[in-house]
Write an enzyme that holds these catalytic residues in place. Sequence first.
Site, PDB file in Angstrom:
ATOM      1  N   HIS A  52       0.844  -1.191   0.000  1.00 25.58           N
ATOM      2  CA  HIS A  52       0.000   0.000   0.000  1.00 25.58           C
ATOM      3  C   HIS A  52       0.884   1.247   0.000  1.00 25.58           C
ATOM      4  O   HIS A  52       2.098   1.162   0.092  1.00 25.58           O
ATOM      5  CB  HIS A  52      -0.942   0.010   1.204  1.00 25.58           C
ATOM      6  CG  HIS A  52      -0.234   0.042   2.526  1.00 25.58           C
ATOM      7  ND1 HIS A  52       0.118  -1.097   3.207  1.00 25.58           N
ATOM      8  CD2 HIS A  52       0.211   1.072   3.276  1.00 25.58           C
ATOM      9  CE1 HIS A  52       0.733  -0.776   4.326  1.00 25.58           C
ATOM     10  NE2 HIS A  52       0.811   0.549   4.398  1.00 25.58           N
ATOM     11  N   ALA A  53       0.229   2.400  -0.103  1.00 30.63           N
ATOM     12  CA  ALA A  53       0.897   3.702   0.008  1.00 30.63           C
ATOM     13  C   ALA A  53       0.080   4.562   0.967  1.00 30.63           C
ATOM     14  O   ALA A  53      -1.066   4.236   1.286  1.00 30.63           O
ATOM     15  CB  ALA A  53       0.993   4.370  -1.361  1.00 30.63           C
TER      16      ALA A  53
END
Length: 137
Positions: A52-53
């Site tokens: 994820h970011a």
Amino acid sequence: MNRLEVKIIDLPRITDPRGNLTFAEAQAMIPFDIKRAYWVYDVPGGESRGGHAHKKLRQFVIALSGSFHVTLDNGYERKTVLLNHPWQGLLIDTNIWRTLDDFSSGGVCLVLASEHYDEDDYIYDYDEFLKYIGCSK
């Protein structure tokens, strides 16, 4: 094209025959106030974490025990870093996709975060991440 900067920060290491000590201080060593800490452990062989970011959150990632790889991706460039020293941490800025892989047996990952948990800060879909950062791969 944006260059992907990998920033490893060495923390103080106080060696002593009775056992070593390392510490971290917000702002002095880690360039943000620490609002949350969590750790990842007992990762089964072959499994990945992360994926994820974050839009706002910054992280400082430390291999407290054992080792693991962190792969960083800014949409244009990808770099993988081995973390295996408890006196070193990896600074991960906003808008960087990250995965943690190849945990050694007994590997423990400590994450110091700049923000409290906010589900809306996460981007879990890689294509959505690319769109969010304006990358036209």
